[in-house]
Design a protein around this motif. Structure first.
Motif, PDB file in Angstrom:
ATOM      1  N   LEU A   1      69.942  22.558  90.327  1.00 18.62           N
ATOM      2  CA  LEU A   1      69.664  22.196  88.929  1.00 18.62           C
ATOM      3  C   LEU A   1      68.762  20.972  88.858  1.00 18.62           C
ATOM      4  CD1 LEU A   1      72.256  24.043  88.688  1.00 18.62           C
ATOM      5  CD2 LEU A   1      72.842  22.685  86.676  1.00 18.62           C
ATOM      6  N   MET A   2      68.985  20.011  89.750  1.00 17.18           N
ATOM      7  CA  MET A   2      68.159  18.805  89.752  1.00 17.18           C
ATOM      8  C   MET A   2      66.714  19.129  90.134  1.00 17.18           C
ATOM      9  SD  MET A   2      69.605  16.172  88.515  1.00 17.18           S
ATOM     10  CE  MET A   2      68.285  15.045  88.978  1.00 17.18           C
ATOM     11  N   GLU A   3      66.521  20.108  91.005  1.00 13.36           N
ATOM     12  CA  GLU A   3      65.147  20.537  91.312  1.00 13.36           C
ATOM     13  C   GLU A   3      64.481  21.088  90.061  1.00 13.36           C
ATOM     14  OE1 GLU A   3      64.196  22.864  94.802  1.00 13.36           O
ATOM     15  OE2 GLU A   3      66.052  22.195  95.767  1.00 13.36           O
ATOM     16  N   ALA A   4      65.232  21.890  89.309  1.00 15.77           N
ATOM     17  CA  ALA A   4      64.692  22.437  88.055  1.00 15.77           C
ATOM     18  C   ALA A   4      64.416  21.318  87.054  1.00 15.77           C
ATOM     19  CB  ALA A   4      65.667  23.458  87.469  1.00 15.77           C
ATOM     20  N   TYR A   5      65.347  20.361  86.994  1.00 16.52           N
ATOM     21  CA  TYR A   5      65.177  19.217  86.095  1.00 16.52           C
ATOM     22  C   TYR A   5      63.910  18.442  86.458  1.00 16.52           C
ATOM     23  CZ  TYR A   5      66.235  14.917  83.552  1.00 16.52           C
ATOM     24  OH  TYR A   5      66.164  13.823  82.715  1.00 16.52           O
ATOM     25  N   GLY A   6      63.682  18.260  87.746  1.00 11.74           N
ATOM     26  CA  GLY A   6      62.497  17.558  88.213  1.00 11.74           C
ATOM     27  C   GLY A   6      61.208  18.261  87.836  1.00 11.74           C
TER      28      GLY A   6
ATOM     29  N   ALA B   1      58.212  25.883  91.365  1.00 13.61           N
ATOM     30  CA  ALA B   1      57.123  26.856  91.269  1.00 13.61           C
ATOM     31  C   ALA B   1      57.523  28.043  90.392  1.00 13.61           C
ATOM     32  CB  ALA B   1      56.730  27.343  92.670  1.00 13.61           C
ATOM     33  N   ASN B   2      58.771  28.475  90.528  1.00 18.34           N
ATOM     34  CA  ASN B   2      59.251  29.597  89.713  1.00 18.34           C
ATOM     35  C   ASN B   2      59.254  29.234  88.228  1.00 18.34           C
ATOM     36  OD1 ASN B   2      59.676  31.074  92.031  1.00 18.34           O
ATOM     37  ND2 ASN B   2      61.870  30.650  92.130  1.00 18.34           N
ATOM     38  N   ILE B   3      59.710  28.024  87.905  1.00 20.31           N
ATOM     39  CA  ILE B   3      59.737  27.588  86.504  1.00 20.31           C
ATOM     40  C   ILE B   3      58.330  27.528  85.941  1.00 20.31           C
ATOM     41  CG2 ILE B   3      60.172  25.570  85.030  1.00 20.31           C
ATOM     42  CD1 ILE B   3      62.723  25.107  86.696  1.00 20.31           C
ATOM     43  N   SER B   4      57.412  26.984  86.726  1.00 17.63           N
ATOM     44  CA  SER B   4      56.019  26.896  86.290  1.00 17.63           C
ATOM     45  C   SER B   4      55.437  28.289  86.043  1.00 17.63           C
ATOM     46  CB  SER B   4      55.203  26.155  87.350  1.00 17.63           C
ATOM     47  OG  SER B   4      53.851  26.084  86.979  1.00 17.63           O
ATOM     48  N   ARG B   5      55.739  29.206  86.960  1.00 19.91           N
ATOM     49  CA  ARG B   5      55.217  30.578  86.825  1.00 19.91           C
ATOM     50  C   ARG B   5      55.779  31.265  85.579  1.00 19.91           C
ATOM     51  NH1 ARG B   5      57.854  34.847  88.410  1.00 19.91           N
ATOM     52  NH2 ARG B   5      59.184  33.677  89.855  1.00 19.91           N
ATOM     53  N   ILE B   6      57.083  31.118  85.344  1.00 23.85           N
ATOM     54  CA  ILE B   6      57.708  31.760  84.190  1.00 23.85           C
ATOM     55  C   ILE B   6      57.191  31.157  82.889  1.00 23.85           C
ATOM     56  CG2 ILE B   6      59.887  32.135  82.971  1.00 23.85           C
ATOM     57  CD1 ILE B   6      61.167  32.149  85.866  1.00 23.85           C
ATOM     58  N   ASN B   7      57.123  29.825  82.833  1.00 18.03           N
ATOM     59  CA  ASN B   7      56.635  29.174  81.616  1.00 18.03           C
ATOM     60  C   ASN B   7      55.219  29.607  81.269  1.00 18.03           C
ATOM     61  OD1 ASN B   7      58.705  27.569  80.466  1.00 18.03           O
ATOM     62  ND2 ASN B   7      58.502  26.072  82.117  1.00 18.03           N
TER      63      ASN B   7
ATOM     64  N   MET C   1      55.621  21.205  96.009  1.00 14.68           N
ATOM     65  CA  MET C   1      56.443  21.734  94.903  1.00 14.68           C
ATOM     66  C   MET C   1      57.505  22.676  95.467  1.00 14.68           C
ATOM     67  SD  MET C   1      55.273  24.019  91.585  1.00 14.68           S
ATOM     68  CE  MET C   1      54.262  22.779  90.790  1.00 14.68           C
ATOM     69  N   SER C   2      58.762  22.494  95.060  1.00 11.24           N
ATOM     70  CA  SER C   2      59.825  23.371  95.538  1.00 11.24           C
ATOM     71  C   SER C   2      59.645  24.767  94.962  1.00 11.24           C
ATOM     72  CB  SER C   2      61.186  22.825  95.119  1.00 11.24           C
ATOM     73  OG  SER C   2      61.406  23.049  93.733  1.00 11.24           O
ATOM     74  N   SER C   3      60.324  25.740  95.595  1.00 11.77           N
ATOM     75  CA  SER C   3      60.213  27.110  95.084  1.00 11.77           C
ATOM     76  C   SER C   3      60.790  27.209  93.678  1.00 11.77           C
ATOM     77  CB  SER C   3      60.928  28.073  96.030  1.00 11.77           C
ATOM     78  OG  SER C   3      62.302  27.729  96.141  1.00 11.77           O
ATOM     79  N   ILE C   4      61.854  26.427  93.393  1.00 10.48           N
ATOM     80  CA  ILE C   4      62.441  26.446  92.049  1.00 10.48           C
ATOM     81  C   ILE C   4      61.440  25.916  91.035  1.00 10.48           C
ATOM     82  CG2 ILE C   4      64.195  25.334  90.589  1.00 10.48           C
ATOM     83  CD1 ILE C   4      66.140  25.593  92.964  1.00 10.48           C
TER      84      ILE C   4
ATOM     85  N   VAL D   1      69.908  16.564  79.405  1.00 13.97           N
ATOM     86  CA  VAL D   1      70.044  18.013  79.592  1.00 13.97           C
ATOM     87  C   VAL D   1      70.719  18.611  78.359  1.00 13.97           C
ATOM     88  CG1 VAL D   1      71.322  19.791  80.874  1.00 13.97           C
ATOM     89  CG2 VAL D   1      70.073  18.009  82.110  1.00 13.97           C
ATOM     90  N   ARG D   2      70.199  19.757  77.926  1.00  9.90           N
ATOM     91  CA  ARG D   2      70.803  20.476  76.796  1.00  9.90           C
ATOM     92  C   ARG D   2      71.537  21.697  77.367  1.00  9.90           C
ATOM     93  NH1 ARG D   2      65.615  19.856  74.967  1.00  9.90           N
ATOM     94  NH2 ARG D   2      65.251  22.041  74.438  1.00  9.90           N
ATOM     95  N   TRP D   3      72.852  21.652  77.274  1.00  6.31           N
ATOM     96  CA  TRP D   3      73.687  22.706  77.856  1.00  6.31           C
ATOM     97  C   TRP D   3      73.946  23.807  76.842  1.00  6.31           C
ATOM     98  CZ3 TRP D   3      74.510  22.434  82.933  1.00  6.31           C
ATOM     99  CH2 TRP D   3      74.411  21.179  83.561  1.00  6.31           C
ATOM    100  N   HIS D   4      73.721  25.043  77.274  1.00  8.25           N
ATOM    101  CA  HIS D   4      74.048  26.210  76.457  1.00  8.25           C
ATOM    102  C   HIS D   4      75.176  26.966  77.144  1.00  8.25           C
ATOM    103  CE1 HIS D   4      70.132  26.701  73.948  1.00  8.25           C
ATOM    104  NE2 HIS D   4      70.451  25.428  74.106  1.00  8.25           N
ATOM    105  N   PHE D   5      76.206  27.304  76.381  1.00  9.19           N
ATOM    106  CA  PHE D   5      77.255  28.166  76.933  1.00  9.19           C
ATOM    107  C   PHE D   5      76.896  29.602  76.583  1.00  9.19           C
ATOM    108  CE2 PHE D   5      81.259  30.400  77.287  1.00  9.19           C
ATOM    109  CZ  PHE D   5      81.710  29.937  78.510  1.00  9.19           C
ATOM    110  N   ILE D   6      76.785  30.471  77.609  1.00 10.97           N
ATOM    111  CA  ILE D   6      76.255  31.819  77.382  1.00 10.97           C
ATOM    112  C   ILE D   6      77.237  32.917  77.769  1.00 10.97           C
ATOM    113  CG2 ILE D   6      73.862  31.049  77.639  1.00 10.97           C
ATOM    114  CD1 ILE D   6      73.897  32.175  80.493  1.00 10.97           C
ATOM    115  N   GLY D   7      78.432  32.554  78.235  1.00  7.25           N
ATOM    116  CA  GLY D   7      79.392  33.568  78.670  1.00  7.25           C
ATOM    117  C   GLY D   7      80.421  33.876  77.606  1.00  7.25           C
TER     118      GLY D   7
END
Length: 223
Positions: free
Chosen positions: A33-38, A6-12, A1-4, A63-69
């Motif tokens: 982003l593709m790692e996160a998507y995976g 793993a981070n998503i799993s931990r946060i969720n 599992m990539s660090s990205i 992918v659902r894009w949110h504009f946040i800026g």
């Protein structure tokens, strides 16, 4: 599992059911982003129009894009039809432009109204009084192609947890006042987007339904 991943799993694992994780991917390459998507991540937040427009065709269609800026009115047209949500509507003028461009394009754009409660003058948004006034005037009834889904806000950039909690509580209280007391007939007004990498656990405690996390997922951004 990539660090990205793993981070998503931990946060969720720390988020209650019903709280959406928006991965703030600005300044990070499509490979990240593709790692996160995976890892199952589908909601991504970008804050620059040019960068978002370039990433959309490079990523899968679900992918659902949110504009946040901060969004300038002259760049609205480029986002309409590309984004699932614009989280950063900080003026009635911007909202009117989003509505006009959405109607022109034949789409309905989902938005959040940005609240300004932080100490920094540089942040954008409505004060709580301005936003409650907007709904008291029922100005939203003139919208033709825009759906207001809730509110977004940021806490003061500080290590003072008490101040952060105060800011988030004010955002959540403003949301509840609008939904319960001012415009209980509003449909689909159910989102409170607040909390970032350093303060999202406090935001969730205060009633956030959507957190915007970047550094905790992707690491420091690449400029």
């Amino acid at each position: 599992m990539s660090s990205i991943a793993a981070n998503i799993s931990r946060i969720n694992a720390t988020l209650p059911q019903g709280v959406t994780l928006t991965a703030v991917s600005k300044f990070h390459p499509v490979e990240a982003l593709m790692e996160a998507y995976g890892a199952g991540q589908r909601v991504f937040g970008e804050s620059r129009v040019q960068e978002l427009v370039q990433k959309v065709p490079a990523m899968p269609e679900d992918v659902r894009w949110h504009f946040i800026g901060h969004l300038q009115t002259n760049k609205v047209r480029r986002l309409i039809g590309l984004v699932d949500m614009i989280e950063s509507v900080d003026s009635e003028r911007l909202l009117a432009m989003i509505d006009a461009e959405s109607e022109r394009a034949g789409v309905v754009t989902r938005v959040l109204m940005q609240l300004h409660v932080a100490a920094e003058e540089t942040k954008f948004g409505f004060t709580p009084d301005e936003l409650t006034d907007y709904f008291r005037r029922r100005a939203f009834e003139s919208l033709k192609a825009t759906h207001i889904c809730g509110v977004m806000g940021m806490a003061t950039n500080t290590d003072d947890a008490a101040r952060i909690r105060t800011d988030f509580t004010l955002i959540a209280d403003t949301f509840r006042t609008i939904r319960t007391d001012i415009a209980p007939d509003l449909r689909g007004f159910d989102t409170v987007s607040m909390g970032m990498s350093h303060d999202y656990p406090i935001a969730v405690q205060c009633g956030s339904t959507m957190v915007r996390v970047g550094t905790e997922i992707f690491g420091e951004r690449e400029y």
